[in-house]
Design a protein around this motif. Structure first.
Motif, mmCIF file in Angstrom:
data_model
loop_
_atom_site.group_PDB
_atom_site.id
_atom_site.type_symbol
_atom_site.label_atom_id
_atom_site.label_comp_id
_atom_site.label_asym_id
_atom_site.label_seq_id
_atom_site.Cartn_x
_atom_site.Cartn_y
_atom_site.Cartn_z
ATOM 1 N N ARG A 74 -16.765 20.735 -24.874
ATOM 2 C CA ARG A 74 -16.860 19.272 -24.956
ATOM 3 C C ARG A 74 -17.079 18.820 -26.400
ATOM 4 N N MET A 75 -17.913 19.525 -27.134
ATOM 5 C CA MET A 75 -18.147 19.146 -28.533
ATOM 6 C C MET A 75 -16.872 19.302 -29.357
ATOM 7 N N ARG A 76 -16.082 20.337 -29.057
ATOM 8 C CA ARG A 76 -14.788 20.504 -29.743
ATOM 9 C C ARG A 76 -13.856 19.345 -29.418
ATOM 10 N N GLU A 77 -13.814 18.947 -28.149
ATOM 11 C CA GLU A 77 -12.939 17.844 -27.739
ATOM 12 C C GLU A 77 -13.345 16.536 -28.401
ATOM 13 N N LEU A 78 -14.630 16.330 -28.610
ATOM 14 C CA LEU A 78 -15.092 15.088 -29.228
ATOM 15 C C LEU A 78 -14.706 14.980 -30.689
ATOM 16 N N GLY A 79 -14.263 16.072 -31.286
ATOM 17 C CA GLY A 79 -13.786 16.046 -32.659
ATOM 18 C C GLY A 79 -12.374 15.494 -32.791
ATOM 19 N N GLU A 80 -11.682 15.350 -31.667
ATOM 20 C CA GLU A 80 -10.318 14.823 -31.690
ATOM 21 C C GLU A 80 -10.337 13.306 -31.871
ATOM 22 N N ALA A 81 -9.198 12.767 -32.299
ATOM 23 C CA ALA A 81 -9.108 11.326 -32.533
ATOM 24 C C ALA A 81 -9.271 10.536 -31.237
ATOM 25 N N ARG A 82 -8.694 10.997 -30.142
ATOM 26 C CA ARG A 82 -8.790 10.326 -28.843
ATOM 27 C C ARG A 82 -9.286 11.342 -27.811
ATOM 28 N N PRO A 83 -10.598 11.579 -27.744
ATOM 29 C CA PRO A 83 -11.090 12.588 -26.795
ATOM 30 C C PRO A 83 -10.864 12.152 -25.354
ATOM 31 N N VAL A 84 -10.575 13.135 -24.517
ATOM 32 C CA VAL A 84 -10.388 12.872 -23.098
ATOM 33 C C VAL A 84 -11.751 12.877 -22.416
ATOM 34 N N GLY A 85 -11.783 12.373 -21.187
ATOM 35 C CA GLY A 85 -13.025 12.354 -20.426
ATOM 36 C C GLY A 85 -13.474 13.760 -20.048
#
Length: 108
Positions: free
Chosen positions: A72-83
Protein backbone atom coordinates in the motif's frame (compact mmCIF):
# COMPACT_ATOMS: atom_id res chain seq x y z
CA UNK A 1 2.76 17.17 -7.97
CA UNK A 2 -0.45 17.94 -9.90
CA UNK A 3 -2.14 15.46 -12.11
CA UNK A 4 -4.92 15.80 -14.62
CA UNK A 5 -8.22 14.08 -14.11
CA UNK A 6 -10.16 12.55 -17.01
CA UNK A 7 -12.28 15.73 -17.28
CA UNK A 8 -9.17 17.85 -17.78
CA UNK A 9 -9.27 19.48 -14.33
CA UNK A 10 -6.00 19.60 -12.43
CA UNK A 11 -5.91 17.56 -9.25
CA UNK A 12 -3.50 18.52 -6.50
CA UNK A 13 -3.43 15.81 -3.83
CA UNK A 14 -1.33 17.97 -1.52
CA UNK A 15 0.19 16.10 1.37
CA UNK A 16 -2.62 13.56 1.76
CA UNK A 17 -0.68 10.63 0.21
CA UNK A 18 2.29 11.38 2.48
CA UNK A 19 0.06 11.52 5.57
CA UNK A 20 -1.49 8.20 4.59
CA UNK A 21 1.95 6.61 4.10
CA UNK A 22 2.97 7.87 7.54
CA UNK A 23 -0.20 6.40 9.04
CA UNK A 24 0.62 3.02 7.47
CA UNK A 25 4.14 3.23 8.90
CA UNK A 26 2.84 4.04 12.40
CA UNK A 27 0.42 1.14 12.24
CA UNK A 28 3.17 -1.19 11.02
CA UNK A 29 5.36 -0.05 13.91
CA UNK A 30 2.55 -0.81 16.37
CA UNK A 31 2.10 -4.28 14.89
CA UNK A 32 5.86 -4.83 15.14
CA UNK A 33 5.83 -3.91 18.83
CA UNK A 34 3.05 -6.41 19.54
CA UNK A 35 4.87 -9.19 17.66
CA UNK A 36 8.16 -8.45 19.46
CA UNK A 37 6.43 -8.37 22.86
CA UNK A 38 4.76 -11.71 22.12
CA UNK A 39 8.15 -13.22 21.25
CA UNK A 40 9.71 -11.69 24.37
CA UNK A 41 6.95 -13.10 26.54
CA UNK A 42 7.40 -16.55 24.99
CA UNK A 43 11.12 -16.48 25.79
CA UNK A 44 10.49 -15.18 29.30
CA UNK A 45 8.01 -17.97 30.01
CA UNK A 46 10.63 -20.58 29.20
CA UNK A 47 9.58 -21.22 25.61
CA UNK A 48 6.66 -23.53 26.40
CA UNK A 49 4.56 -24.97 23.58
CA UNK A 50 1.77 -22.42 23.97
CA UNK A 51 4.20 -19.53 24.20
CA UNK A 52 6.07 -20.60 21.09
CA UNK A 53 2.81 -21.13 19.22
CA UNK A 54 1.61 -17.65 20.18
CA UNK A 55 4.91 -16.07 19.14
CA UNK A 56 4.92 -17.96 15.85
CA UNK A 57 1.34 -17.01 15.08
CA UNK A 58 1.96 -13.36 15.92
CA UNK A 59 5.03 -13.41 13.65
CA UNK A 60 2.98 -14.87 10.79
CA UNK A 61 0.22 -12.31 11.26
CA UNK A 62 2.82 -9.53 11.42
CA UNK A 63 4.42 -10.71 8.17
CA UNK A 64 1.01 -10.75 6.46
CA UNK A 65 0.25 -7.24 7.68
CA UNK A 66 3.71 -6.04 6.68
CA UNK A 67 3.25 -7.32 3.14
CA UNK A 68 -0.08 -5.51 2.71
CA UNK A 69 1.24 -2.32 4.32
CA UNK A 70 4.40 -2.20 2.21
CA UNK A 71 2.40 -2.76 -0.96
CA UNK A 72 0.00 0.00 0.00
CA UNK A 73 2.81 2.43 0.79
CA UNK A 74 4.37 1.68 -2.62
CA UNK A 75 1.02 2.31 -4.33
CA UNK A 76 0.64 5.65 -2.55
CA UNK A 77 3.82 6.82 -4.25
CA UNK A 78 2.07 6.75 -7.62
CA UNK A 79 0.48 9.85 -9.13
CA UNK A 80 -3.05 8.36 -9.01
CA UNK A 81 -3.09 5.63 -6.33
CA UNK A 82 -5.86 3.07 -6.52
CA UNK A 83 -8.09 2.19 -3.58
CA UNK A 84 -7.11 -0.44 -1.04
CA UNK A 85 -9.52 -3.11 -2.22
CA UNK A 86 -11.96 -5.18 -0.19
CA UNK A 87 -9.83 -8.32 0.02
CA UNK A 88 -6.75 -6.54 1.31
CA UNK A 89 -8.88 -4.47 3.67
CA UNK A 90 -10.21 -7.68 5.24
CA UNK A 91 -6.64 -8.99 5.57
CA UNK A 92 -5.64 -5.81 7.40
CA UNK A 93 -8.69 -6.00 9.69
CA UNK A 94 -8.01 -9.68 10.43
CA UNK A 95 -4.37 -8.99 11.19
CA UNK A 96 -5.31 -6.09 13.46
CA UNK A 97 -7.82 -8.16 15.40
CA UNK A 98 -5.38 -11.08 15.70
CA UNK A 99 -2.55 -8.85 16.89
CA UNK A 100 -4.88 -7.18 19.40
CA UNK A 101 -5.76 -10.65 20.70
CA UNK A 102 -2.09 -11.56 20.95
CA UNK A 103 -1.44 -8.27 22.73
CA UNK A 104 -4.13 -9.03 25.29
CA UNK A 105 -2.73 -12.54 25.74
CA UNK A 106 0.75 -11.13 26.34
CA UNK A 107 -0.50 -8.72 28.99
CA UNK A 108 -2.88 -11.23 30.56
Amino acid sequence: MSTSSPGGAVRDPGLQPERTRLAWRRTTLSATVVAVLAAKQAVRDGATGAGLLGAALSALVWIGFLMVAQGRMRELGEARPVGLGVGRAWVVVGCGVALAGFGVAVVW
